[in-house]
Design an enzyme around this catalytic site. Structure first.
Site, short mmCIF file in Angstrom:
data_model
loop_
_atom_site.label_atom_id
_atom_site.label_comp_id
_atom_site.label_asym_id
_atom_site.label_seq_id
_atom_site.Cartn_x
_atom_site.Cartn_y
_atom_site.Cartn_z
N LYS A 226 0.97 -1.15 -0.08
CA LYS A 226 -0.16 0.01 -0.01
C LYS A 226 0.74 1.37 0.03
O LYS A 226 0.56 2.13 -0.60
CB LYS A 226 -1.16 -0.17 1.25
CG LYS A 226 -2.01 1.22 1.21
CD LYS A 226 -3.06 1.18 1.81
CE LYS A 226 -4.18 2.18 1.66
NZ LYS A 226 -5.34 2.32 2.38
N HIS A 251 -19.09 -1.77 -2.08
CA HIS A 251 -19.78 -0.55 -1.66
C HIS A 251 -21.09 -0.55 -2.04
O HIS A 251 -22.28 -0.05 -1.27
CB HIS A 251 -19.17 0.72 -2.33
CG HIS A 251 -17.80 0.84 -1.57
ND1 HIS A 251 -16.94 2.14 -2.27
CD2 HIS A 251 -17.29 0.47 -0.63
CE1 HIS A 251 -15.95 2.14 -1.37
NE2 HIS A 251 -16.06 1.41 -0.45
P1 NAD Z 1 -14.96 -1.56 12.50
O1 NAD Z 1 -14.08 -0.01 12.41
O2 NAD Z 1 -16.45 -1.12 12.54
O3 NAD Z 1 -14.39 -2.67 13.40
C1 NAD Z 1 -15.23 -3.68 13.44
C2 NAD Z 1 -15.72 -4.14 14.88
O4 NAD Z 1 -14.67 -4.70 15.43
C3 NAD Z 1 -16.31 -3.13 15.37
O5 NAD Z 1 -17.64 -3.64 16.12
C4 NAD Z 1 -15.17 -2.79 16.37
O6 NAD Z 1 -15.68 -2.21 17.78
C5 NAD Z 1 -14.51 -4.15 16.80
N1 NAD Z 1 -13.15 -4.07 17.21
C6 NAD Z 1 -12.20 -3.21 16.85
N2 NAD Z 1 -11.11 -3.69 17.40
C7 NAD Z 1 -11.26 -4.75 18.05
C8 NAD Z 1 -10.50 -5.45 18.77
N3 NAD Z 1 -9.12 -5.27 18.89
N4 NAD Z 1 -11.07 -6.67 19.63
C9 NAD Z 1 -12.50 -6.68 19.46
N5 NAD Z 1 -13.38 -5.96 18.59
C10 NAD Z 1 -12.86 -5.03 18.17
O7 NAD Z 1 -14.70 -2.08 11.04
P2 NAD Z 1 -13.21 -2.25 10.06
O8 NAD Z 1 -13.42 -3.64 9.21
O9 NAD Z 1 -12.19 -2.10 11.07
O10 NAD Z 1 -13.28 -1.06 9.24
C11 NAD Z 1 -14.27 -0.94 8.19
C12 NAD Z 1 -14.16 0.48 7.72
O11 NAD Z 1 -12.73 1.04 7.24
C13 NAD Z 1 -15.16 0.84 6.56
O12 NAD Z 1 -15.83 2.23 6.92
C14 NAD Z 1 -14.39 1.09 5.59
O13 NAD Z 1 -15.09 2.06 4.69
C15 NAD Z 1 -12.96 1.75 5.99
N6 NAD Z 1 -12.05 1.44 5.12
C16 NAD Z 1 -11.23 2.78 5.01
C17 NAD Z 1 -10.04 2.45 4.06
C18 NAD Z 1 -9.05 4.00 4.08
O14 NAD Z 1 -8.24 3.82 3.25
N7 NAD Z 1 -9.68 4.93 4.66
C19 NAD Z 1 -9.58 1.24 3.58
C20 NAD Z 1 -10.44 0.24 3.94
C21 NAD Z 1 -11.48 0.28 4.63
N1 GLY Z 2 -8.44 1.36 0.56
C1 GLY Z 2 -8.12 2.27 -0.65
C2 GLY Z 2 -7.27 3.21 -0.59
O1 GLY Z 2 -6.78 3.41 0.38
O2 GLY Z 2 -7.06 3.84 -1.63
#
Ligand code: NAD
Ligand code: GLY
Length: 363
Positions: A226, A251
């Site tokens: 990345k 999405h």
């Molecule tokens: P999330 O942040 O909702 O976390 C998933 C779940 O796990 C939540 O219920 C959280 O409270 C719980 N959790 C977190 N850490 C934990 C731990 N250590 N132990 C137990 N529970 C824990 O979801 P995610 O999958 O981490 O992230 C998804 C989001 O990321 C989406 O909104 C997506 O659009 C975004 N995203 C952004 C980028 C970017 O480049 N900015 C890239 C990929 C995804």
């Molecule tokens: N997850 C896509 C980006 O960071 O560009």
């Protein structure tokens, strides 16, 4: 601990990967302008990891403001973002306050966006607590909230000062969330590294058993890939779009079913399956390669069939994708396993893909 150095045109920052990093505030203090931080987290993560971080920081004389948000993708909204601003303003936080995102991608994306906007920009540090956030969302500076019309539609490019990925935090991650993170790990292999696909096929069991060495290797490899892409194209004018493999379909699944119904990683997994099928229909992947993608997703315990949204609804949802150009949807597709490109899909192939066995059609 391993440290990667992400070098961008206007900034650079370390990505620390290892164990026992949460209490190691030497990874945080060099980045503070002033000994004051706001730790943004959610109810679930706060119960697990806020206390040790708070204690370590306070023992070092750092003033901490915890900001505890509700948990879930459906809270990735203006209203929740405003709760961060309310807390910062209520506590008279100045421009020198550093925000710390302690959580998964939802917390990381919202905290980053809050940091980009608060008083026109304050520093922030990412402490990703999910596998998905460690391999993807905490790195690269994309920050956002959702809009009912589409995912991550309101946001900013805003880079953190440091990323601290502690493998120990993954011990408490629910099984389904671990698999969701594995979808983004698989994404890196499919889009640009055929050898990494083989590594994943051989090490998926270890990853699912949370073997720390295997996890750290996957996080390091993903962050390296990345980082190299973001270093070339920070604002997604070109090659960075490849990181959206599976995301145009994914999405649409998330928005179509209602944010939070499918996990982001699950939707990306099913979306990558459709991208592989479309690439097969274009004559780029053979049947065996499509089956290999399917097997790898299954090994990670990810869905390989998308929900049937109906062709018209798919198209409406995908028309909000950020890769749409002059009204035409562009997809990340696979020329080969380990070689992704951005391309348009002829309507007939898109329709065939959405009518394929990788969409769960109910009678
Ligand atoms: P999330 O942040 O909702 O976390 C998933 C779940 O796990 C939540 O219920 C959280 O409270 C719980 N959790 C977190 N850490 C934990 C731990 N250590 N132990 C137990 N529970 C824990 O979801 P995610 O999958 O981490 O992230 C998804 C989001 O990321 C989406 O909104 C997506 O659009 C975004 N995203 C952004 C980028 C970017 O480049 N900015 C890239 C990929 C995804
Ligand atoms: N997850 C896509 C980006 O960071 O560009």
């Amino acid at each position: 601990m391993k440290t990667l150095d992400l070098v961008l045109p206007d900034t650079r920052y370390p990505i620390h990967i290892g164990q026992k990093l949460l209490g190691n505030i030497e990874l945080i203090t060099p980045h503070l302008k002033h000994p004051r931080v706001a730790i943004v987290t959610n109810t679930t993560v706060a119960a697990l990891y806020l206390e040790p971080l708070l204690t370590a920081l306070e023992q070092a004389g750092i003033d901490c403001l915890p900001v505890i948000l509700p948990d879930g993708e459906d809270f990735k909204t203006w209203a929740t973002l405003n709760q961060i601003f309310d807390a910062l303003l209520g506590a008279h936080c100045e421009r020198s306050t550093t925000l710390i995102a302690l959580g998964g991608g939802v917390i990381g994306d919202m905290t980053g966006f809050a940091a980009a906007c608060y008083q026109r920009g304050v520093p922030f540090i990412q402490i990703p607590t999910t596998l998905l956030a460690q391999v993807d969302s905490s790195v690269g500076g994309k920050t956002a909230i959702n809009h009912p019309h589409g995912k991550n539609m309101i946001g900013a490019f805003y880079q953190p000062k440091a990323v601290i990925a502690d493998m120990d935090l993954l011990d408490t991650l629910p099984e389904r969330e671990l698999s969701a993170g594995l979808a983004e790990v698989i994404k890196y292999g499919l889009l640009g590294d055929a050898d990494f696909i083989c590594w994943l096929e051989n090490n998926m069991a270890a990853l699912r058993k949370r073997n720390k060495q295997a996890l750290a290797y996957a996080v390091e490899h993903a962050c390296k890939m990345k980082g190299a892409i973001v270093a070339q194209d920070e604002k997604e004018q070109g090659v960075r779009a490849l990181l959206n493999l599976g995301h145009t379909f994914g999405h649409a699944i998330e928005a179509g079913l209602g944010f939070g119904t499918w996990l982001h990683g699950e939707a990306v997994g099913a979306g990558m399956m459709l991208a592989a099928e479309a690439s097969h229909q274009l004559g780029w992947l053979d049947k065996a390669q499509v089956e290999r993608v399917e097997a790898l997703l299954k090994q990670a315990n990810l869905p390989t069939q998308s929900p049937a949204l109906g062709i018209a609804r798919w198209l409406e949802l995908m028309s909000h994708d950020k890769k749409v150009e002059n009204g035409e949807i562009r997809f990340v597709l696979l020329k080969d396993l380990g070689h992704a490109i951005v391309a348009k899909l002829p309507a007939a192939i898109l329709e065939q893909t959405l009518n394929s066995r990788f969409v769960l059609h109910t009678q």
